[in-house]
Motif scaffolding. Structure first.
Motif, mmCIF file in Angstrom:
data_model
loop_
_atom_site.group_PDB
_atom_site.id
_atom_site.type_symbol
_atom_site.label_atom_id
_atom_site.label_comp_id
_atom_site.label_asym_id
_atom_site.label_seq_id
_atom_site.Cartn_x
_atom_site.Cartn_y
_atom_site.Cartn_z
ATOM 1 N N ASP A 253 -31.290 -1.677 45.882
ATOM 2 C CA ASP A 253 -30.439 -0.664 45.267
ATOM 3 C C ASP A 253 -31.067 0.717 45.402
ATOM 4 N N GLU A 254 -30.688 1.419 46.461
ATOM 5 C CA GLU A 254 -31.251 2.749 46.677
ATOM 6 C C GLU A 254 -30.772 3.750 45.633
ATOM 7 N N VAL A 255 -29.498 3.689 45.294
ATOM 8 C CA VAL A 255 -28.933 4.746 44.445
ATOM 9 C C VAL A 255 -29.454 4.692 43.006
ATOM 10 N N ASN A 256 -29.461 3.509 42.400
ATOM 11 C CA ASN A 256 -29.965 3.419 41.027
ATOM 12 C C ASN A 256 -31.473 3.635 40.955
ATOM 13 N N SER A 257 -32.188 3.229 41.989
ATOM 14 C CA SER A 257 -33.634 3.463 42.019
ATOM 15 C C SER A 257 -33.927 4.956 41.998
ATOM 16 N N MET A 258 -33.171 5.718 42.790
ATOM 17 C CA MET A 258 -33.378 7.165 42.811
ATOM 18 C C MET A 258 -32.871 7.823 41.532
ATOM 19 N N LYS A 259 -31.774 7.302 40.985
ATOM 20 C CA LYS A 259 -31.281 7.843 39.718
ATOM 21 C C LYS A 259 -32.314 7.624 38.614
ATOM 22 N N ASN A 260 -32.904 6.455 38.571
ATOM 23 C CA ASN A 260 -33.906 6.157 37.539
ATOM 24 C C ASN A 260 -35.127 7.061 37.685
ATOM 25 N N TYR A 261 -35.498 7.334 38.919
ATOM 26 C CA TYR A 261 -36.621 8.253 39.169
ATOM 27 C C TYR A 261 -36.277 9.644 38.641
ATOM 28 N N ILE A 262 -35.058 10.089 38.914
ATOM 29 C CA ILE A 262 -34.626 11.407 38.441
ATOM 30 C C ILE A 262 -34.677 11.480 36.920
ATOM 31 N N LYS A 263 -34.162 10.473 36.257
ATOM 32 C CA LYS A 263 -34.116 10.478 34.794
ATOM 33 C C LYS A 263 -35.522 10.414 34.196
ATOM 34 N N LEU A 264 -36.448 9.803 34.915
ATOM 35 C CA LEU A 264 -37.827 9.717 34.436
ATOM 36 C C LEU A 264 -38.576 11.032 34.649
ATOM 37 N N MET A 265 -38.307 11.693 35.767
ATOM 38 C CA MET A 265 -39.113 12.845 36.164
ATOM 39 C C MET A 265 -38.450 14.203 35.909
ATOM 40 N N HIS A 266 -37.140 14.234 35.652
ATOM 41 C CA HIS A 266 -36.429 15.502 35.522
ATOM 42 C C HIS A 266 -35.470 15.491 34.334
ATOM 43 N N ILE B 79 -31.894 16.421 33.491
ATOM 44 C CA ILE B 79 -30.603 16.710 34.109
ATOM 45 C C ILE B 79 -29.531 15.927 33.351
ATOM 46 N N ASP B 80 -28.418 16.561 33.077
ATOM 47 C CA ASP B 80 -27.334 15.902 32.343
ATOM 48 C C ASP B 80 -26.782 14.732 33.139
ATOM 49 N N ASP B 81 -26.549 13.615 32.450
ATOM 50 C CA ASP B 81 -26.022 12.426 33.122
ATOM 51 C C ASP B 81 -24.718 12.711 33.855
ATOM 52 N N PRO C 151 -13.614 12.361 41.674
ATOM 53 C CA PRO C 151 -13.817 13.769 42.040
ATOM 54 C C PRO C 151 -15.174 14.310 41.590
ATOM 55 N N ILE C 152 -15.815 15.039 42.473
ATOM 56 C CA ILE C 152 -17.113 15.631 42.162
ATOM 57 C C ILE C 152 -16.987 16.646 41.032
ATOM 58 N N SER C 153 -15.789 17.107 40.786
ATOM 59 C CA SER C 153 -15.551 18.075 39.705
ATOM 60 C C SER C 153 -15.544 17.415 38.327
ATOM 61 N N GLY C 154 -15.551 16.068 38.279
ATOM 62 C CA GLY C 154 -15.471 15.361 37.003
ATOM 63 C C GLY C 154 -16.831 14.966 36.448
ATOM 64 N N ASP C 155 -16.836 13.831 35.760
ATOM 65 C CA ASP C 155 -18.036 13.316 35.099
ATOM 66 C C ASP C 155 -18.701 12.280 36.009
ATOM 67 N N GLY C 156 -19.948 12.522 36.365
ATOM 68 C CA GLY C 156 -20.650 11.644 37.281
ATOM 69 C C GLY C 156 -20.789 10.220 36.785
ATOM 70 N N ARG C 157 -20.768 10.022 35.468
ATOM 71 C CA ARG C 157 -20.946 8.681 34.917
ATOM 72 C C ARG C 157 -19.821 7.744 35.311
ATOM 73 N N ALA C 158 -18.699 8.302 35.755
ATOM 74 C CA ALA C 158 -17.590 7.461 36.239
ATOM 75 C C ALA C 158 -17.969 6.705 37.507
ATOM 76 N N SER C 159 -19.027 7.137 38.177
ATOM 77 C CA SER C 159 -19.459 6.499 39.424
ATOM 78 C C SER C 159 -20.607 5.517 39.204
ATOM 79 N N TRP C 160 -21.106 5.433 37.983
ATOM 80 C CA TRP C 160 -22.226 4.541 37.702
ATOM 81 C C TRP C 160 -21.736 3.096 37.583
ATOM 82 N N ASP C 161 -22.637 2.154 37.810
ATOM 83 C CA ASP C 161 -22.256 0.757 37.642
ATOM 84 C C ASP C 161 -22.848 0.196 36.352
#
Length: 228
Positions: A102-115, A117-119, A218-228
């Motif tokens: 899982d490339e995407v969640n691995s990178m998301k988890n890294y971001i949340k740990l190190m930066h 940024i609003d979900d 849409p990228i204009s919306g809430d990113g959490r709609a794309s999370w699993d």
């Protein structure tokens, strides 16, 4: 025997000519792609034009979720752009086609740990199985108009070529190497990229469809709609 030797010689000459022509054709595609993209690739954050989002293209992660140095460099560069106000959103596009990879969640988890940024500003594209598919889905699933693509220097000409040929107003930002890679690694990257550019040229030419599309997020919306 003489006739057989002539046939073998003719076949060898034909093979050599064919291989030479194939190489020259591939070289031409590479030169064209690099030339097409060069004015849209930036090395300094200050020079990068603002866009809707910065796109982090997938790179290797371990099955335990540890991201590679290549992925880390892309993430850090993208978040630098975000924190400096160059992009409003961050989209991570990579391979999540298997349960244990899982490339995407691995990178998301890294971001949340190190930066910080609003979900809602983090979008995940789980079906970015290739650079071509990432760009196609950016346009048709995430309804993006413009973006800053973050990757290593060898990769960006192909990424920007694909994006702009698909109608996206995309620019590229070269991710600085936090820990410099060896010369051998760079050579290996460039050899593989030489062939990848040829493949991408034909994918664009024939408007190949991605593995998955799906409902719009849409990228204009809430990113959490794309999370699993």
């Amino acid at each position: 025997m003489k006739k057989l030797k002539k046939i073998i010689t003719a076949l060898l000459v034909f093979s050599l000519i064919f291989c030479t022509l194939c190489f020259l054709f591939a070289l031409g595609i590479n030169i064209y792609m690099i030339s097409f993209s060069k004015d849209y690739i930036f090395y300094e954050v200050e020079d990068v034009p603002a866009a809707q989002a910065t796109m982090i293209l997938g790179a290797g992660v371990s099955t335990s979720g540890t991201i590679s140095f290549v992925a880390r460099d892309r993430v850090e560069a993208a978040l630098d752009l975000y924190h400096r106000g160059k992009a409003e959103k961050v989209i991570i596009s990579g391979d999540h086609g298997r349960k244990n990879y899982d490339e995407v969640n691995s990178m998301k988890n890294y971001i949340k740990l190190m930066h910080h940024i609003d979900d809602q500003d983090i979008f995940l594209d789980h079906a970015g199985f290739s650079t071509y598919e990432s760009m196609y889905r950016a346009r048709d699933v995430f309804l993006m108009n413009d973006m800053i693509v973050v990757s290593q220097e060898f990769h960006l000409p192909r990424a920007i070529y694909i994006a702009r040929k698909l109608g996206l107003n995309a620019v590229g930002y070269v991710a600085p190497e936090i820990s410099p890679f060896s010369k051998k690694t760079h050579i290996s990257w460039n050899i593989r990229e030489f062939l990848a550019r040829v493949k991408s040229f034909f994918l664009v030419a024939f408007n190949a469809k991605p593995t998955y599309l799906g409902e719009a997020i849409p990228i204009s919306g809430d990113g959490r709609a794309s999370w699993d």
